[in-house]
Design an enzyme around this catalytic site. Structure first.
Site, mmCIF file in Angstrom:
data_model
loop_
_atom_site.group_PDB
_atom_site.id
_atom_site.type_symbol
_atom_site.label_atom_id
_atom_site.label_comp_id
_atom_site.label_asym_id
_atom_site.label_seq_id
_atom_site.Cartn_x
_atom_site.Cartn_y
_atom_site.Cartn_z
ATOM 1 N N LYS A 45 0.879 -1.181 0.000
ATOM 2 C CA LYS A 45 0.000 0.000 0.000
ATOM 3 C C LYS A 45 0.910 1.222 0.000
ATOM 4 O O LYS A 45 1.964 1.221 0.648
ATOM 5 C CB LYS A 45 -0.881 0.000 1.253
ATOM 6 C CG LYS A 45 -1.675 1.289 1.456
ATOM 7 C CD LYS A 45 -2.684 1.524 0.347
ATOM 8 C CE LYS A 45 -3.369 2.892 0.486
ATOM 9 N NZ LYS A 45 -4.285 3.147 -0.671
ATOM 10 N N CYS A 127 -2.443 9.525 -6.651
ATOM 11 C CA CYS A 127 -3.581 9.243 -5.789
ATOM 12 C C CYS A 127 -4.636 10.335 -6.002
ATOM 13 O O CYS A 127 -4.351 11.525 -5.813
ATOM 14 C CB CYS A 127 -3.199 9.195 -4.309
ATOM 15 S SG CYS A 127 -4.650 8.862 -3.274
HETATM 16 O O1 LIG Z 1 -7.572 6.423 -1.907
HETATM 17 C C1 LIG Z 1 -6.482 5.779 -1.965
HETATM 18 O O2 LIG Z 1 -5.831 5.399 -0.971
HETATM 19 C C2 LIG Z 1 -5.990 5.494 -3.340
HETATM 20 N N1 LIG Z 1 -6.912 5.065 -4.235
HETATM 21 C C3 LIG Z 1 -6.588 4.872 -5.565
HETATM 22 O O3 LIG Z 1 -7.437 4.479 -6.391
HETATM 23 N N2 LIG Z 1 -5.324 5.114 -5.974
HETATM 24 C C4 LIG Z 1 -4.351 5.539 -5.137
HETATM 25 O O4 LIG Z 1 -3.203 5.762 -5.576
HETATM 26 C C5 LIG Z 1 -4.691 5.737 -3.752
HETATM 27 CL CL1 LIG Z 1 -3.456 6.248 -2.664
#
Ligand SMILES: O=C(O)c1[nH]c(=O)[nH]c(=O)c1Cl
Length: 308
Positions: A45, A127
């Site tokens: 993550k 993100c």
């Molecule tokens: O909301 C998120 O954690 C998230 N969700 C995504 O779809 N892509 C990302 O790079 C991230 Cl960091």
């Protein structure tokens, strides 16, 4: 069948990864990925400097043709993930990091540079769900400046996670920037940012954060993912590999990503929906297609998409 790939000389004996964010928040989840015989490696993550709870729930919703998420970067913090990737693992890991600002990115990468970690790192520039924060990779000048700063001190393997682009000129512009730097790979695509799903019965959005706006994944994004993998492959230096992410549900989808030039293929929404058994199924379906076509290795057809 030879389903191998390599990033910066790091061999992957299998092409399959998880999409960062799915099945990779805890060491238990990461271990389960690395122990699965059909998985080639695991991506953490995206780690921020400090642990984050992320956005209020509901923040993930499965749709008939994909998913919508606004997780908000929930993660156990940088120290948790670098401790994990510093341990011995039989298969490669990719440490994903995401700052909340360019300064955060610099700090995160400085900590990696100063650590004993010698594995692969992926800087998440895409993100879409941190409230009030834009996606860095849509700011071409910002991305150029950030990578300039990063490569003034960062001497270890580094790739970037990109959002989808939707204009051929944008592919030209982002690759003109990326080709200036000794990147190991680009990972494309991240979710299609700020989609919106409406539940007609309740006349409501389906996720809480940002009034229901969230990143789209799964089946519906496959054409965009394939376009991005293909366009980036056509434009990037050969030394920069492309990890194909987005829209994979079947072995045929995997085959298409490889045809477009993907070195490895990540599974996100379908892994979330189906569980880790998805990798065995996709391997069987991919090998069936390869056998029918007389291919024995991914290298037989990687990047060889025909045009008409
Ligand atoms: O909301 C998120 O954690 C998230 N969700 C995504 O779809 N892509 C990302 O790079 C991230 Cl960091």
């Amino acid at each position: 069948f030879d389903l191998t790939g390599q990033i910066n000389g790091v061999p992957f004996d299998r092409l399959f990864l998880n999409a960062s964010g799915v099945h990779c928040q805890s060491t238990t989840e990461l271990d389960e990925l690395l122990q699965d015989e059909f998985v080639g490696g695991a991506v953490t993550k995206s780690a921020t400097l400090e642990k984050r709870a992320g956005n209020p729930a509901p923040r993930y919703y499965e749709l008939a043709n994909g998913s919508i998420n606004s997780m908000g970067l929930p993660n156990n913090g940088f120290d948790y993930y670098i401790q994990y990737v510093l341990q011995f693992h039989a298969k490669p890991t990719i440490l994903s990091v995401a700052g909340l600002s360019a300064d955060d990115d610099i700090q995160l990468l400085n900590q990696i540079q100063d650590s004993d970690y010698q594995g692969l790192t992926e800087l998440n520039l895409s993100c879409p769900n941190v409230i009030g924060k834009p996606q860095m990779a849509y700011d071409f000048e910002g991305t150029q400046a950030l990578l300039q700063s990063v490569f003034s001190f960062f001497k270890k393997p580094l790739g970037v996670k990109l959002p989808p682009y939707f204009d051929l000129v944008h592919f030209d512009q982002i690759t003109a920037i990326l080709n200036q730097f000794p990147l190991t790979h680009v990972n494309s695509i991240n979710s299609i940012g700020n989609g919106l799903w409406v539940d007609v019965a309740s006349e409501s959005v389906v996720i809480k954060p940002k009034g229901g706006f969230g990143g789209l994944g799964g089946k519906m994004v496959l054409p965009t993912a394939l376009a991005n993998v293909r366009a980036l492959r056509q434009r990037l230096n050969d030394s920069i590999k492309v990890i194909g992410t987005g829209g994979v549900q079947t072995g045929a989808d995997v085959f298409a990503h490889i045809l477009c030039g993907a070195e490895l293929v990540s599974i996100g929404t379908q892994l979330q929906a189906e569980g880790i058994g998805v990798y065995h199924r996709l391997t069987n379906e991919l090998e069936r297609i390869m056998a029918d076509k007389g291919y024995t290795a991914l290298a037989d057809f990687r990047g060889k998409l025909n045009t008409i």
